[in-house]
Design a protein around this motif. Sequence first.
Motif, PDB file in Angstrom:
ATOM      1  N   ALA A 191      -8.773   8.417 -26.151  1.00  0.00           N
ATOM      2  CA  ALA A 191      -9.788   8.491 -25.090  1.00  0.00           C
ATOM      3  C   ALA A 191     -10.760   9.631 -25.372  1.00  0.00           C
ATOM      4  CB  ALA A 191      -9.108   8.698 -23.745  1.00  0.00           C
ATOM      5  N   HIS A 192     -12.050   9.351 -25.212  1.00  0.00           N
ATOM      6  CA  HIS A 192     -13.068  10.361 -25.480  1.00  0.00           C
ATOM      7  C   HIS A 192     -13.841  10.763 -24.230  1.00  0.00           C
ATOM      8  CE1 HIS A 192     -12.391   9.973 -29.773  1.00  0.00           C
ATOM      9  NE2 HIS A 192     -12.485   8.652 -29.646  1.00  0.00           N
ATOM     10  N   SER A 193     -13.723  10.001 -23.164  1.00  0.00           N
ATOM     11  CA  SER A 193     -14.420  10.347 -21.930  1.00  0.00           C
ATOM     12  C   SER A 193     -13.556   9.943 -20.737  1.00  0.00           C
ATOM     13  CB  SER A 193     -15.785   9.660 -21.853  1.00  0.00           C
ATOM     14  OG  SER A 193     -15.640   8.249 -21.871  1.00  0.00           O
ATOM     15  N   PHE A 194     -13.694  10.692 -19.667  1.00  0.00           N
ATOM     16  CA  PHE A 194     -12.866  10.487 -18.480  1.00  0.00           C
ATOM     17  C   PHE A 194     -13.724  10.542 -17.222  1.00  0.00           C
ATOM     18  CE2 PHE A 194     -10.182  12.219 -21.738  1.00  0.00           C
ATOM     19  CZ  PHE A 194      -8.935  11.646 -21.549  1.00  0.00           C
ATOM     20  N   SER A 195     -13.253   9.847 -16.190  1.00  0.00           N
ATOM     21  CA  SER A 195     -13.841   9.956 -14.855  1.00  0.00           C
ATOM     22  C   SER A 195     -12.907  10.807 -14.006  1.00  0.00           C
ATOM     23  CB  SER A 195     -14.003   8.573 -14.217  1.00  0.00           C
ATOM     24  OG  SER A 195     -14.885   7.776 -14.974  1.00  0.00           O
ATOM     25  N   MET A 196     -13.477  11.732 -13.245  1.00  0.00           N
ATOM     26  CA  MET A 196     -12.662  12.581 -12.382  1.00  0.00           C
ATOM     27  C   MET A 196     -12.545  11.946 -11.003  1.00  0.00           C
ATOM     28  SD  MET A 196     -13.039  16.652 -11.482  1.00  0.00           S
ATOM     29  CE  MET A 196     -14.200  16.500 -10.109  1.00  0.00           C
ATOM     30  N   LYS A 197     -11.325  11.770 -10.541  1.00  0.00           N
ATOM     31  CA  LYS A 197     -11.049  11.202  -9.234  1.00  0.00           C
ATOM     32  C   LYS A 197     -10.000  12.065  -8.552  1.00  0.00           C
ATOM     33  CE  LYS A 197     -11.500   6.583 -11.377  1.00  0.00           C
ATOM     34  NZ  LYS A 197     -12.735   6.060 -10.806  1.00  0.00           N
ATOM     35  N   PHE A 198      -9.567  11.680  -7.374  1.00  0.00           N
ATOM     36  CA  PHE A 198      -8.530  12.411  -6.650  1.00  0.00           C
ATOM     37  C   PHE A 198      -7.497  11.423  -6.156  1.00  0.00           C
ATOM     38  CE2 PHE A 198     -12.561  14.667  -6.083  1.00  0.00           C
ATOM     39  CZ  PHE A 198     -12.254  15.837  -6.751  1.00  0.00           C
ATOM     40  N   ALA A 199      -6.224  11.787  -6.276  1.00  0.00           N
ATOM     41  CA  ALA A 199      -5.175  10.857  -5.881  1.00  0.00           C
ATOM     42  C   ALA A 199      -3.904  11.589  -5.485  1.00  0.00           C
ATOM     43  CB  ALA A 199      -4.868   9.895  -7.025  1.00  0.00           C
ATOM     44  N   GLY A 200      -3.268  11.079  -4.470  1.00  0.00           N
ATOM     45  CA  GLY A 200      -1.990  11.582  -3.997  1.00  0.00           C
ATOM     46  C   GLY A 200      -1.500  10.610  -2.946  1.00  0.00           C
ATOM     47  N   ALA A 201      -0.220  10.292  -2.956  1.00  0.00           N
ATOM     48  CA  ALA A 201       0.296   9.240  -2.080  1.00  0.00           C
ATOM     49  C   ALA A 201      -0.108   9.446  -0.629  1.00  0.00           C
ATOM     50  CB  ALA A 201       1.820   9.172  -2.198  1.00  0.00           C
ATOM     51  N   GLU A 202       0.051  10.668  -0.137  1.00  0.00           N
ATOM     52  CA  GLU A 202      -0.174  10.921   1.281  1.00  0.00           C
ATOM     53  C   GLU A 202      -1.661  10.872   1.635  1.00  0.00           C
ATOM     54  OE1 GLU A 202       3.583  12.558  -0.244  1.00  0.00           O
ATOM     55  OE2 GLU A 202       1.500  12.960  -0.791  1.00  0.00           O
ATOM     56  N   SER A 203      -2.501  11.475   0.823  1.00  0.00           N
ATOM     57  CA  SER A 203      -3.940  11.419   1.117  1.00  0.00           C
ATOM     58  C   SER A 203      -4.484  10.016   0.895  1.00  0.00           C
ATOM     59  CB  SER A 203      -4.719  12.441   0.277  1.00  0.00           C
ATOM     60  OG  SER A 203      -4.599  12.168  -1.103  1.00  0.00           O
ATOM     61  N   ASN A 204      -3.893   9.262  -0.046  1.00  0.00           N
ATOM     62  CA  ASN A 204      -4.291   7.860  -0.213  1.00  0.00           C
ATOM     63  C   ASN A 204      -4.091   7.096   1.092  1.00  0.00           C
ATOM     64  OD1 ASN A 204      -4.705   8.414  -2.929  1.00  0.00           O
ATOM     65  ND2 ASN A 204      -2.876   7.342  -3.633  1.00  0.00           N
ATOM     66  N   VAL A 205      -2.931   7.303   1.713  1.00  0.00           N
ATOM     67  CA  VAL A 205      -2.637   6.633   2.977  1.00  0.00           C
ATOM     68  C   VAL A 205      -3.609   7.077   4.064  1.00  0.00           C
ATOM     69  CG1 VAL A 205      -0.910   6.389   4.818  1.00  0.00           C
ATOM     70  CG2 VAL A 205      -0.214   6.247   2.422  1.00  0.00           C
ATOM     71  N   ALA A 206      -3.869   8.385   4.124  1.00  0.00           N
ATOM     72  CA  ALA A 206      -4.793   8.904   5.140  1.00  0.00           C
ATOM     73  C   ALA A 206      -6.184   8.313   4.974  1.00  0.00           C
ATOM     74  CB  ALA A 206      -4.841  10.426   5.069  1.00  0.00           C
ATOM     75  N   ILE A 207      -6.664   8.220   3.741  1.00  0.00           N
ATOM     76  CA  ILE A 207      -7.991   7.645   3.484  1.00  0.00           C
ATOM     77  C   ILE A 207      -8.004   6.163   3.827  1.00  0.00           C
ATOM     78  CG2 ILE A 207      -9.641   7.066   1.657  1.00  0.00           C
ATOM     79  CD1 ILE A 207      -8.855   9.761   0.328  1.00  0.00           C
ATOM     80  N   GLY A 208      -6.936   5.456   3.458  1.00  0.00           N
ATOM     81  CA  GLY A 208      -6.851   4.040   3.799  1.00  0.00           C
ATOM     82  C   GLY A 208      -6.927   3.808   5.292  1.00  0.00           C
ATOM     83  N   LEU A 209      -6.238   4.639   6.057  1.00  0.00           N
ATOM     84  CA  LEU A 209      -6.266   4.519   7.518  1.00  0.00           C
ATOM     85  C   LEU A 209      -7.639   4.863   8.077  1.00  0.00           C
ATOM     86  CD1 LEU A 209      -2.785   6.090   8.227  1.00  0.00           C
ATOM     87  CD2 LEU A 209      -3.487   3.789   8.931  1.00  0.00           C
ATOM     88  N   SER A 210      -8.254   5.906   7.537  1.00  0.00           N
ATOM     89  CA  SER A 210      -9.577   6.304   8.016  1.00  0.00           C
ATOM     90  C   SER A 210     -10.596   5.200   7.789  1.00  0.00           C
ATOM     91  CB  SER A 210     -10.021   7.593   7.311  1.00  0.00           C
ATOM     92  OG  SER A 210     -11.295   7.997   7.755  1.00  0.00           O
ATOM     93  N   ARG A 211     -10.533   4.549   6.646  1.00  0.00           N
ATOM     94  CA  ARG A 211     -11.481   3.462   6.366  1.00  0.00           C
ATOM     95  C   ARG A 211     -11.277   2.280   7.310  1.00  0.00           C
ATOM     96  NH1 ARG A 211     -12.203   3.173  -0.256  1.00  0.00           N
ATOM     97  NH2 ARG A 211     -12.780   5.375  -0.528  1.00  0.00           N
ATOM     98  N   LEU A 212     -10.078   2.172   7.859  1.00  0.00           N
ATOM     99  CA  LEU A 212      -9.802   1.092   8.807  1.00  0.00           C
ATOM    100  C   LEU A 212     -10.038   1.514  10.251  1.00  0.00           C
ATOM    101  CD1 LEU A 212      -6.582  -0.443   7.206  1.00  0.00           C
ATOM    102  CD2 LEU A 212      -8.925  -1.319   7.090  1.00  0.00           C
ATOM    103  N   GLY A 213     -10.618   2.709  10.433  1.00  0.00           N
ATOM    104  CA  GLY A 213     -11.021   3.138  11.766  1.00  0.00           C
ATOM    105  C   GLY A 213     -10.012   3.958  12.533  1.00  0.00           C
ATOM    106  N   HIS A 214      -8.960   4.438  11.861  1.00  0.00           N
ATOM    107  CA  HIS A 214      -7.938   5.232  12.540  1.00  0.00           C
ATOM    108  C   HIS A 214      -8.145   6.719  12.266  1.00  0.00           C
ATOM    109  CE1 HIS A 214      -5.815   1.517  13.404  1.00  0.00           C
ATOM    110  NE2 HIS A 214      -5.953   1.180  12.132  1.00  0.00           N
ATOM    111  N   LYS A 215      -7.514   7.541  13.093  1.00  0.00           N
ATOM    112  CA  LYS A 215      -7.604   8.989  12.931  1.00  0.00           C
ATOM    113  C   LYS A 215      -6.401   9.484  12.138  1.00  0.00           C
ATOM    114  CE  LYS A 215     -10.157   9.735  17.254  1.00  0.00           C
ATOM    115  NZ  LYS A 215     -10.133  10.398  18.583  1.00  0.00           N
TER     116      LYS A 215
END
Length: 318
Positions: free
Chosen positions: A24-48
């Motif tokens: 691999a010569h190039s990478f994309s920077m992202k963010f990931a973690g099981a718990e924050s993934n769940v929190a983001i998924g819920l937020s996108r569905l309109g939950h707090k």
Amino acid sequence: MDVVTVGETMTLFSPNEHGQLRHAHSFSMKFAGAESNVAIGLSRLGHKARWISRLGEDEFGDAMEIFIRGEGVDVSYVTRDEQAPTGVFFKEFRRPNDTRVYYYRKDSAASQLTADHIKEEAIKGAVYLHITGITPALGESCQSVMDKAIWLAKANGVKIVFDPNVRLKIWKSEEEARRLIKRYIAESDIVLPGEAEAEFLFGKKDRAAYVEAFHDLGADIVLMKVGKEGCLVSQRGKAVEHVSGFYVERVIDPIGAGDAFAAGVLSALLDGLSVEEAARRGNAMGAIVTMVNGDVEGLPNRADLFSFMNGGSDDVTR
């Protein structure tokens, strides 16, 4: 607050090429973690959703906090560490259906979380506390974090949802992993295991026996993921039901599907739907994210989710 979750999120470097990571010569920077993934998924569905963690006082920590806050997740209980760094990991897309991850999280800021970082006001008033088996694998201080979060949830009438999320690379031993994961299952109201995790915990059994084993430990509701077949749903005292999965023609990146499943299940339960309907929404969420590279990039909003579940598709020319 609908859901509070606690755990480590790391900076993810995802290669822009497929094949062995050495090429691999190039990478994309992202963010990931099981718990924050769940929190983001819920937020996108309109939950707090609220995410509790600890980040390094570094550029990765700054970027991550900005990103997760920008997704609508409450990060007011995220603390910073001037000594320990934000964790990092890499993905490797070796070939179709062979995605690997490499963690560089030893002595990370999140591994320095202690029980003192978990405040009662952060959990009190939530409907659910979402926890995973990743956090206690980070060490004894993080195990104390789990213990306090669970104690506060029980003291305040907050239901506990536990995803075993077994990652043997970060546990000291398989024996410790089994012992502690079983303990957290016993403390939880709802558990979200995968079939492979059930086999790791209980040995080779049939699926119905796995579900019963989770109930025997203390869980009231079990939703066991069985890959593309969907999941098995069981409420204590009721018959086990199979809820079919959703067909995906091509899987791009399977990592994060379990977190999307958890977000879908919690979203449906928050909407007042049955456990079986929650399983169907979870299956749909899990299917959707596998079609996009990244843990959270494919998480849908409510309109996209319902369109997918109803067999529809988006067309910008309409």
